[in-house]
Design a protein around this motif. Sequence first.
Motif, PDB file in Angstrom:
ATOM      1  N   ARG A  59      -8.089 -26.183   8.632  1.00 44.72           N
ATOM      2  CA  ARG A  59      -7.784 -24.639   7.266  1.00 44.72           C
ATOM      3  C   ARG A  59      -7.894 -23.556   7.935  1.00 44.72           C
ATOM      4  N   VAL A  60      -6.824 -22.743   7.739  1.00 41.13           N
ATOM      5  CA  VAL A  60      -6.801 -21.686   8.501  1.00 41.13           C
ATOM      6  C   VAL A  60      -6.482 -20.315   7.148  1.00 41.13           C
ATOM      7  N   LEU A  61      -7.015 -19.046   7.489  1.00 43.09           N
ATOM      8  CA  LEU A  61      -7.016 -18.336   6.668  1.00 43.09           C
ATOM      9  C   LEU A  61      -6.485 -16.831   7.245  1.00 43.09           C
ATOM     10  N   ARG A  62      -5.540 -16.212   7.627  1.00 51.71           N
ATOM     11  CA  ARG A  62      -5.360 -15.357   8.039  1.00 51.71           C
ATOM     12  C   ARG A  62      -5.445 -13.758   7.525  1.00 51.71           C
ATOM     13  N   ILE A  63      -4.908 -12.790   8.216  1.00 50.90           N
ATOM     14  CA  ILE A  63      -4.999 -11.512   7.803  1.00 50.90           C
ATOM     15  C   ILE A  63      -3.756 -10.968   8.187  1.00 50.90           C
ATOM     16  N   GLY A  64      -3.274  -9.818   7.741  1.00 56.59           N
ATOM     17  CA  GLY A  64      -1.666  -8.992   8.152  1.00 56.59           C
ATOM     18  C   GLY A  64      -1.882  -8.422   7.941  1.00 56.59           C
ATOM     19  N   ILE A  65      -1.142  -7.330   8.252  1.00 56.55           N
ATOM     20  CA  ILE A  65      -0.073  -6.474   7.911  1.00 56.55           C
ATOM     21  C   ILE A  65       1.229  -6.597   8.381  1.00 56.55           C
ATOM     22  N   ARG A  66       2.189  -5.128   7.719  1.00 53.27           N
ATOM     23  CA  ARG A  66       3.786  -5.610   7.921  1.00 53.27           C
ATOM     24  C   ARG A  66       3.972  -4.781   7.199  1.00 53.27           C
ATOM     25  N   VAL A  67       5.101  -4.088   7.513  1.00 51.51           N
ATOM     26  CA  VAL A  67       6.881  -3.353   6.678  1.00 51.51           C
ATOM     27  C   VAL A  67       7.128  -3.932   6.233  1.00 51.51           C
ATOM     28  N   GLU A  68       7.294  -3.961   5.035  1.00 51.25           N
ATOM     29  CA  GLU A  68       8.460  -5.144   4.680  1.00 51.25           C
ATOM     30  C   GLU A  68       9.428  -4.727   3.633  1.00 51.25           C
ATOM     31  N   ASN A  69      10.145  -3.821   4.420  1.00 49.41           N
ATOM     32  CA  ASN A  69      11.273  -2.072   3.729  1.00 49.41           C
ATOM     33  C   ASN A  69      12.023  -1.523   5.391  1.00 49.41           C
ATOM     34  N   ILE A  74       0.955  -1.157   0.081  1.00 46.73           N
ATOM     35  CA  ILE A  74       0.062   0.155   0.011  1.00 46.73           C
ATOM     36  C   ILE A  74       1.113   1.110  -0.064  1.00 46.73           C
ATOM     37  N   ARG A  75       1.017   2.154   0.999  1.00 46.57           N
ATOM     38  CA  ARG A  75       2.354   3.209   1.365  1.00 46.57           C
ATOM     39  C   ARG A  75       3.273   2.846   2.436  1.00 46.57           C
ATOM     40  N   HIS A  76       4.262   3.688   1.522  1.00 41.08           N
ATOM     41  CA  HIS A  76       5.357   4.213   2.993  1.00 41.08           C
ATOM     42  C   HIS A  76       5.424   2.658   3.167  1.00 41.08           C
ATOM     43  N   TRP A 117       4.527  -0.805   3.585  1.00 40.11           N
ATOM     44  CA  TRP A 117       3.373  -1.532   4.825  1.00 40.11           C
ATOM     45  C   TRP A 117       2.712  -2.140   3.169  1.00 40.11           C
ATOM     46  N   ALA A 118       2.285  -3.613   4.475  1.00 37.50           N
ATOM     47  CA  ALA A 118       1.483  -4.526   3.018  1.00 37.50           C
ATOM     48  C   ALA A 118       0.476  -4.813   3.486  1.00 37.50           C
ATOM     49  N   ILE A 119      -0.446  -5.164   3.129  1.00 41.60           N
ATOM     50  CA  ILE A 119      -1.629  -6.008   3.315  1.00 41.60           C
ATOM     51  C   ILE A 119      -1.558  -7.710   3.189  1.00 41.60           C
ATOM     52  N   THR A 120      -1.315  -8.390   3.825  1.00 42.21           N
ATOM     53  CA  THR A 120      -0.607  -9.725   3.749  1.00 42.21           C
ATOM     54  C   THR A 120      -2.169 -10.272   3.918  1.00 42.21           C
ATOM     55  N   ILE A 121      -2.250 -11.362   2.614  1.00 34.66           N
ATOM     56  CA  ILE A 121      -3.025 -12.365   3.238  1.00 34.66           C
ATOM     57  C   ILE A 121      -2.646 -14.042   3.259  1.00 34.66           C
ATOM     58  N   ASP A 122      -3.086 -15.325   4.036  1.00 39.03           N
ATOM     59  CA  ASP A 122      -2.426 -15.891   4.250  1.00 39.03           C
ATOM     60  C   ASP A 122      -3.485 -17.218   4.211  1.00 39.03           C
ATOM     61  N   GLY A 123      -2.908 -18.609   3.653  1.00 32.01           N
ATOM     62  CA  GLY A 123      -4.319 -19.487   3.422  1.00 32.01           C
ATOM     63  C   GLY A 123      -3.611 -20.676   3.387  1.00 32.01           C
ATOM     64  N   PHE A 124      -3.796 -21.276   4.771  1.00 31.83           N
ATOM     65  CA  PHE A 124      -3.033 -22.883   5.086  1.00 31.83           C
ATOM     66  C   PHE A 124      -4.168 -24.051   5.173  1.00 31.83           C
ATOM     67  N   ASN A 125      -4.099 -24.742   5.009  1.00 27.61           N
ATOM     68  CA  ASN A 125      -4.326 -25.691   4.411  1.00 27.61           C
ATOM     69  C   ASN A 125      -5.743 -26.001   3.590  1.00 27.61           C
ATOM     70  N   LEU A 126      -5.762 -24.946   2.413  1.00 26.38           N
ATOM     71  CA  LEU A 126      -6.696 -24.935   2.286  1.00 26.38           C
ATOM     72  C   LEU A 126      -7.294 -26.026   1.240  1.00 26.38           C
ATOM     73  N   ILE A 127      -6.294 -27.283   0.579  1.00 26.39           N
ATOM     74  CA  ILE A 127      -6.559 -28.089   0.435  1.00 26.39           C
ATOM     75  C   ILE A 127      -6.043 -29.593   1.245  1.00 26.39           C
ATOM     76  N   GLY A 128      -6.312 -29.991   1.793  1.00 27.42           N
ATOM     77  CA  GLY A 128      -6.013 -30.567   2.518  1.00 27.42           C
ATOM     78  C   GLY A 128      -6.456 -32.241   2.446  1.00 27.42           C
ATOM     79  N   SER A 129      -5.549 -33.420   3.113  1.00 27.11           N
ATOM     80  CA  SER A 129      -5.557 -34.747   3.211  1.00 27.11           C
ATOM     81  C   SER A 129      -6.475 -34.282   4.354  1.00 27.11           C
ATOM     82  N   THR A 130      -7.463 -35.812   4.916  1.00 28.10           N
ATOM     83  CA  THR A 130      -7.544 -35.963   5.971  1.00 28.10           C
ATOM     84  C   THR A 130      -6.512 -36.779   6.967  1.00 28.10           C
ATOM     85  N   THR A 131      -5.934 -36.713   7.673  1.00 27.89           N
ATOM     86  CA  THR A 131      -4.694 -37.002   8.490  1.00 27.89           C
ATOM     87  C   THR A 131      -5.239 -37.837  10.171  1.00 27.89           C
ATOM     88  N   GLY A 132      -4.505 -38.357  10.614  1.00 27.24           N
ATOM     89  CA  GLY A 132      -4.924 -39.298  11.983  1.00 27.24           C
ATOM     90  C   GLY A 132      -4.722 -40.345  12.709  1.00 27.24           C
TER      91      GLY A 132
END
Length: 1005
Positions: free
Chosen positions: A995-1005, A932-934, A936-951
């Motif tokens: 399955r986890v969807l995560r949003i975030g924000i960070r400074v990249e430089n 975005i500006r200065h 900063w960046a908006i982040t979106i993570d998706g973990f195990n969006l497609i995954g096996s049944t485990t156990g």
Amino acid sequence: MPMRLSQPIGRTILLAAALAIFAATTRAAAQSLTAGSLTATIVDQGHAPLRDVTVTLERNGSAYRTVATNRLGVVAFAGLTPGSYSVLAEELGYQPVRMRGVSVVSNGRSSLTITLVRRPPPITTVDEIPSSATVATTTAERAISGDALRLFARRHDITGTASAFSEADVPLDGRDGLVLSGDGLRPAYSSLVVDGMREALLRHPGMPSEPASAPLFARDGVTQTLFTGFAGSGEWPTSLGALMAADTRSGNGKVTVQPWATFSSAKLGGRGADNPGDSSATSFQAGIALGGSIKRDTASWFIRGDYQQIELPTANPFAVGSAVTDSVAAVPKTVTLPTNSPALDLGRWLSPTVRSWKGGSASGRLDWRFGSNTALALRAGGASWTEDNPDVGLELASAAGAHLSAHDVSAAGSLTTGSDNLTSETRLGFHTSKRDWTGAAVPYTGIVAEGVAVGGAATLPGTFEETGIELSETATYRSGINTVKGGGALQHRTVNYDWLPGGAGRFYFGDVATFGAGQGAFYQAINSAPAPDLGVTDISLFVEDELQATPALLISAGFRLDHETLPSDAVNGNAEWGRVSGFPNNVVPADKTSRDIGPRGSFSWDVSGSGRTLVRGDAGILSGQYDLTALAEAAEFDGTVSVRRATGTLDWPSVGASAGNDAGEALTTFGPDVRKPRSFKADLALVQHLAGAATLTFTGGYRHGDYLLQREDLNRVAGVVATGSDGRPIYGALQQFGGLVTPDVGSNRRFPEFDMVYGLTSTGYNDYYEATATLDDRLAAHFNALVSYTYSRTTDNLPGELSADPADRLSPFPDGLNGARWEDGRSDFDVPHRIAATLRYTSAGASPITVAARYRYRSGFPFTPGFQPGVDANGDGSGNNDPAFVATSIDGMQALTAANACLGSQAGAFAERNSCRDPGVHAVDLQASIAIRHGWAITIDGFNLIGSTTGLYDHAAVLVDPSRSITTDGSGQTVLPLIANPDFGKLLSRRGEPRVLRIGIRVEN
């Protein structure tokens, strides 16, 4: 019991003095274990070298060093902190060129060539090109650095970066940590090295599949991580398993401030099957990294910190259906219990729960350069966290009510001095770690026929501590085509492992009916003295010579000596055992120096002479370290541990002195010839640099580990008590309680004064073969692909390596089966197929968008078709080590063998060890960041969006029929009432990464 520490010995004092003198009399600052080098050649369009070209090495957008090329058009930068650099080449009358993303790795030599093209003035732009650098090392290292460190960081721990490579057998079941197995060995054999110092990866010995993490070392606090199966240089601390190394981050140039934060919730895109309890399971993570220069090119600082509160929902703990779990939950209402017993409510172990991880870490580093030849680096950090309802691995109980409190502290310093020809690096490090595990109030209770367990995990509780200090010195001398390196290290560790297998008590009932009637089996180990402190001293020395035999051929040879001293008084003698058996129990292994020397050699051959085609190879013998969990077990089980057992009517859930009967003392003793494990390792790699910046690598490796510890029962009854109708040797008088078969207390013991007496011998081995193909391709300026596939094969003679109960590591056929050793075969850690693929795209412009995708696959673990956990078909004291006899006469077996090829091929015989396999596991993850500006960046993570049944899967090929009883046939053989298990191979307990969807924000430089 008094504290037991190792005694100082003369050679320890002499080595410490030698290291101090060595450090004081040598000078230098060139390539080392924690630094790399870079050589750049500048040529014109006709490939002629260009002299006096200004070459600037840049890092983090600012100039790091500037040098002019010599008459051969070459500049060399030594002693570089690992990471990603840019190289800018400028000369009057030529178009300037900047090569970005040049990787520098620890103990590696990066080489590149830049071609300058003549241009008339005015020249107002700089051509930007991707890296075409080659890295020459004598090991098959896999490095992660720069922006790649941020990819797919579900937790902030660096150990998760190993998942980028298929060579790493990483967990895909929601657990975080380094590896599930390394080079075909359990995770405890793998190591973490940070800034050249070995760090603690403290694990619970009752969780042998635990992939230990290191929250102290966060991704934003390092410049690079390396993953390797064999560190060929003698300077690296030896590791029988996999090795991860990391270099901590230093400040650089202008002050940078990089905060970040993420948020996720189970209700944000989660799957209902992962969260049937409809928990919100919110997670919050935040941190900041700051760094900069105190005085440009002289001193810098860096600090970071984070806090993480992570909650993950779990599925229904058992996949057997609500009818079974409802009937189990209803049983306690018909059982006479203490009025205040928490066992009246079993719902917490039969219902989904939420796993939580809460804690934080902080660390900092100070770098100071004194003149051009001396540099000082200091770093320190700590982490503290708690876990509630953690995943305890392969245990059937859900671990609801379990708790972990953990603390780590680490500090290290290095002093590097010298010139271009003579270098010296002195390091001093300290670490301390503690893990305090507590369990639920109700002891582990297994309902065998239903495949259900309630109460606490059988492995808990336990407290584990380790404190270590290490001093090392390395000197390097370069003369012409030779580079000679030598040095040594002195490390002292004090450990305390306060844990008893089954210390909280274990109950087994055959089925719901016998549970309701209170009929089953009980076991508990009780200690009358605290666990002792154990002090261990490790000494290492190494010498190696690198010879640049030709411009294209680099050869290295040397040796490393690793000597370990254990406290000779660690184990108390047990007079009664000595009287009845004639053998001492207080043997402590001792090194023989002639066994500690490990030769090794390597080569790197530039086939084409241009760096485009490389062949690398290395081989060596590595001396491992004694298994301190085994030493701690022998020190604790030396006469102060008594066992209580009972069969029949039980006073569930009561434990302690009032429960069961005294079954005698439990002992663990080393054999007279126990020695440190060692491993022969060899790798061969072909590296082909393709058009552009693509690299194709083929690697093959072989590992042979020997002198691994095997376990046998020295107090097993002489001969056999009976023989089964299938030919199975039986070592105790068997009793049946519904679906449970267990020996009568004491019927399998040779000396009634004692219960289990484990003997540990160095007769174990492991063979591991591996082949990997890797494509690392910058498809274009903004694309990157890292794809690798690994095939491996592992065999050993170590059954039960994944089990929490030491008794499960006993061979069910100690005298052999059909003239062969049944335990020789496919390893518990044989995972033949692994895939790791990461694709990343970054758009151009002032506000770039980055999108990344990752795919991972691993084969399922192998298993031996047998009985339900708790059934002791041969009466040897282990309820989880008996293979099934695949008899087609058993009711339902013909249909079962027809449906399962791994059983069909074994009809009429005992199941071979690990002859079947669980389903493979795969997962797809996505990540995106939008600037975005200065910065900063908006982040979106998706973990195990497609995954096996485990156990956990049902590994029982046969069940004990509760409607029939044990009988004796006309030949006097014992006949168990068996039926085939129609649920064989089906999911028993769903465990896995939601399955986890995560949003975030960070400074990249």
